[in-house]
Design a protein around this motif. Sequence first.
Motif, PDB file in Angstrom:
ATOM      1  N   PRO A  11       0.565  -1.684   0.298  1.00 12.46           N
ATOM      2  CA  PRO A  11      -0.233   0.416   0.248  1.00 12.46           C
ATOM      3  C   PRO A  11       0.488   0.874  -0.023  1.00 12.46           C
ATOM      4  CG  PRO A  11      -0.925  -1.405   1.410  1.00 12.46           C
ATOM      5  CD  PRO A  11       0.663  -1.873   0.475  1.00 12.46           C
ATOM      6  N   ASN A  12       0.594   2.480  -0.634  1.00 11.25           N
ATOM      7  CA  ASN A  12       1.220   3.578  -0.617  1.00 11.25           C
ATOM      8  C   ASN A  12       0.179   4.399  -1.542  1.00 11.25           C
ATOM      9  OD1 ASN A  12       2.574   6.333  -0.636  1.00 11.25           O
ATOM     10  ND2 ASN A  12       3.516   5.324  -2.908  1.00 11.25           N
ATOM     11  N   LEU A  13      -1.185   5.017  -0.583  1.00 15.13           N
ATOM     12  CA  LEU A  13      -2.617   4.994  -0.826  1.00 15.13           C
ATOM     13  C   LEU A  13      -3.003   6.502   0.633  1.00 15.13           C
ATOM     14  CD1 LEU A  13      -3.992   1.888  -1.403  1.00 15.13           C
ATOM     15  CD2 LEU A  13      -2.996   2.492  -3.165  1.00 15.13           C
ATOM     16  N   THR A  22      -9.212   5.035  -3.427  1.00 19.56           N
ATOM     17  CA  THR A  22      -7.396   4.857  -2.979  1.00 19.56           C
ATOM     18  C   THR A  22      -7.210   4.798  -3.991  1.00 19.56           C
ATOM     19  OG1 THR A  22      -8.057   2.527  -4.310  1.00 19.56           O
ATOM     20  CG2 THR A  22      -8.226   2.716  -1.910  1.00 19.56           C
ATOM     21  N   LEU A  23      -6.649   6.683  -4.250  1.00 20.27           N
ATOM     22  CA  LEU A  23      -5.900   7.083  -5.602  1.00 20.27           C
ATOM     23  C   LEU A  23      -4.428   6.916  -4.374  1.00 20.27           C
ATOM     24  CD1 LEU A  23      -7.900   9.789  -6.747  1.00 20.27           C
ATOM     25  CD2 LEU A  23      -6.907   8.125  -7.677  1.00 20.27           C
ATOM     26  N   ARG A  24      -2.924   6.466  -5.901  1.00 22.92           N
ATOM     27  CA  ARG A  24      -2.562   6.757  -5.025  1.00 22.92           C
ATOM     28  C   ARG A  24      -1.511   8.553  -5.113  1.00 22.92           C
ATOM     29  NH1 ARG A  24      -0.073   1.270  -8.362  1.00 22.92           N
ATOM     30  NH2 ARG A  24      -1.776   1.865  -9.270  1.00 22.92           N
ATOM     31  N   PRO A  25      -0.870   8.330  -4.243  1.00 23.39           N
ATOM     32  CA  PRO A  25      -0.392  10.237  -4.509  1.00 23.39           C
ATOM     33  C   PRO A  25       0.102  10.116  -6.187  1.00 23.39           C
ATOM     34  CG  PRO A  25       0.515   8.740  -2.298  1.00 23.39           C
ATOM     35  CD  PRO A  25       0.690   8.336  -3.101  1.00 23.39           C
ATOM     36  N   ARG A  26      -0.144  11.846  -6.349  1.00 26.17           N
ATOM     37  CA  ARG A  26       0.200  11.413  -7.733  1.00 26.17           C
ATOM     38  C   ARG A  26       1.458  12.063  -7.978  1.00 26.17           C
ATOM     39  NH1 ARG A  26      -4.869  14.349  -7.683  1.00 26.17           N
ATOM     40  NH2 ARG A  26      -6.648  13.357  -9.689  1.00 26.17           N
ATOM     41  N   PRO A  27       2.188  11.557  -9.130  1.00 30.39           N
ATOM     42  CA  PRO A  27       3.549  12.222  -8.947  1.00 30.39           C
ATOM     43  C   PRO A  27       3.468  13.158  -9.693  1.00 30.39           C
ATOM     44  CG  PRO A  27       3.062  11.151 -11.649  1.00 30.39           C
ATOM     45  CD  PRO A  27       1.748  10.534 -10.019  1.00 30.39           C
ATOM     46  N   ALA A  28       4.730  14.244  -8.952  1.00 34.39           N
ATOM     47  CA  ALA A  28       5.295  16.161  -9.093  1.00 34.39           C
ATOM     48  C   ALA A  28       5.666  15.835 -10.800  1.00 34.39           C
ATOM     49  CB  ALA A  28       6.477  16.186  -8.558  1.00 34.39           C
ATOM     50  N   ARG A 187      -1.923  -4.269 -11.612  1.00 33.06           N
ATOM     51  CA  ARG A 187      -1.053  -2.658 -11.043  1.00 33.06           C
ATOM     52  C   ARG A 187      -1.795  -1.597 -10.746  1.00 33.06           C
ATOM     53  NH1 ARG A 187       3.998  -3.212 -15.072  1.00 33.06           N
ATOM     54  NH2 ARG A 187       3.554  -2.196 -16.748  1.00 33.06           N
ATOM     55  N   THR A 188      -3.225  -1.556 -11.057  1.00 37.80           N
ATOM     56  CA  THR A 188      -4.318   0.075 -11.877  1.00 37.80           C
ATOM     57  C   THR A 188      -5.579  -0.885 -11.318  1.00 37.80           C
ATOM     58  OG1 THR A 188      -2.138   0.330 -13.611  1.00 37.80           O
ATOM     59  CG2 THR A 188      -4.147   1.631 -12.764  1.00 37.80           C
ATOM     60  N   SER A 254     -13.517  -3.277  -3.174  1.00 38.37           N
ATOM     61  CA  SER A 254     -12.052  -3.166  -3.394  1.00 38.37           C
ATOM     62  C   SER A 254     -10.749  -1.736  -3.212  1.00 38.37           C
ATOM     63  CB  SER A 254     -11.254  -3.330  -5.233  1.00 38.37           C
ATOM     64  OG  SER A 254     -10.586  -4.265  -5.234  1.00 38.37           O
ATOM     65  N   HIS A 255     -11.439  -0.743  -3.222  1.00 40.48           N
ATOM     66  CA  HIS A 255     -10.994   0.933  -3.468  1.00 40.48           C
ATOM     67  C   HIS A 255     -10.580   1.044  -1.668  1.00 40.48           C
ATOM     68  CE1 HIS A 255     -10.477   2.249  -6.755  1.00 40.48           C
ATOM     69  NE2 HIS A 255     -10.881   1.684  -7.542  1.00 40.48           N
ATOM     70  N   ALA A 256     -12.136   0.171  -0.824  1.00 35.18           N
ATOM     71  CA  ALA A 256     -12.185   0.104   0.327  1.00 35.18           C
ATOM     72  C   ALA A 256     -10.643  -0.241   1.259  1.00 35.18           C
ATOM     73  CB  ALA A 256     -13.018   0.526   0.920  1.00 35.18           C
ATOM     74  N   LEU A 257     -10.536  -1.937   0.291  1.00 36.32           N
ATOM     75  CA  LEU A 257      -9.480  -2.349   1.011  1.00 36.32           C
ATOM     76  C   LEU A 257      -7.828  -2.173   1.183  1.00 36.32           C
ATOM     77  CD1 LEU A 257     -10.622  -6.083   0.751  1.00 36.32           C
ATOM     78  CD2 LEU A 257     -10.907  -4.861   3.066  1.00 36.32           C
ATOM     79  N   GLY A 258      -8.394  -0.807  -0.160  1.00 31.56           N
ATOM     80  CA  GLY A 258      -6.528  -0.537  -0.471  1.00 31.56           C
ATOM     81  C   GLY A 258      -6.382  -1.206  -1.461  1.00 31.56           C
ATOM     82  N   LEU A 259      -6.663  -2.497  -2.232  1.00 31.99           N
ATOM     83  CA  LEU A 259      -6.423  -3.033  -3.322  1.00 31.99           C
ATOM     84  C   LEU A 259      -5.877  -2.296  -4.759  1.00 31.99           C
ATOM     85  CD1 LEU A 259      -8.677  -6.244  -2.775  1.00 31.99           C
ATOM     86  CD2 LEU A 259      -6.602  -5.841  -1.275  1.00 31.99           C
ATOM     87  N   THR A 260      -4.325  -2.670  -5.064  1.00 30.94           N
ATOM     88  CA  THR A 260      -4.218  -1.645  -5.907  1.00 30.94           C
ATOM     89  C   THR A 260      -4.428  -2.950  -7.482  1.00 30.94           C
ATOM     90  OG1 THR A 260      -1.861  -2.476  -5.703  1.00 30.94           O
ATOM     91  CG2 THR A 260      -2.300  -0.194  -5.029  1.00 30.94           C
TER      92      THR A 260
END
Length: 351
Positions: A11-13, A22-28, A187-188, A254-260
Amino acid sequence: MRLPSTLRRLPNLSTRSRGLATLRPRPAGFAQFLKISDEVKSALNAGQPVVALESAIYTHGFPHPQNLELAQDIEAVIRAHGAVPATICMLNGKAVVGLSSKEMEQMTDSANHKEKMKVSRRDLAFALGTAMNDPTRSLVGGTTIAGTSVIAHLAGIKVFATGGLGGVHRGVEKTMDVSADLTELGRTPVAVVCAGSKAFLDLERTLEYLETEGVYVGTFGSDMYPAFYSREAGIKSPSVVRDAKEAASIIYASHALGLTSGQLFANPIPSEFEIPNSEIQSIIKSAVSAAESAGASGKDNTPFILADILRRTEGRSIKANRGLILNNAKMGAQVAVELSKLEGSDRSYGF
């Protein structure tokens, strides 16, 4: 060296209070390459249902102006069922999410020209980076399922409707030809609604690969996995989904569980457009053999086989393709509407 799937999915969410997005931090710096239409931006900020759409089908699948008519019809179906369409493509050095009428015409017109790209995950940085360095090299790019999923996720869109999924090609033990669509689903966290995998693929190995990648696969209303042109091909579906509401609940959980990983919802082609599996398989066998003889491999393999099937079916395959895509657009919109109900409207993506 590629890390094992379990390590890649640590997880990196960032989790939001309503809807547990569950949006992962967007890249700069990602925003400089993304152009999101005002309509799509407003819908996402308001928590309204949005459906992502690919564009490779228009740039590399249908000729102009039939592709423009299809694109307009698909968007109309999505609007008619309560969602906002977000067609994704590469235009003028940007990944565009949600097209204006002028942009739609520019994108579909490229089908008749050589100066275009088919854009998967591997091609995104090249397409955008080269255009940034030299604007004269900016090409129209039709995004595949993999490419569309990456951009949809960056934009915050969770539901994606398309025609048919890529997969493990027949003869994979010789060619190692496996579509990037499968690893992207692993992975997405974007849900893909489609008519199953394209019928000329090795469907059993495709399902095995998706299982390895941790991708949920379910078929609407049937325990048999569909095969694009056919409602079934004698292969059991991993699970059965009753309706759009149940699909939305699976996505939400799936999003609530943080699945990527993403989810694959197979939507069988309407019976009036079906080409029965017993009929299409001999045609596919001949088309695959023709592709091998012509040396059509890699990104050229699928377009060659589809064109050959079109010729051998005397146009029936393109009618089937059109019918199933519109059916998937309808289901995708219904799923997105149900998901928006579950998530509520108290969220903002900060656009």
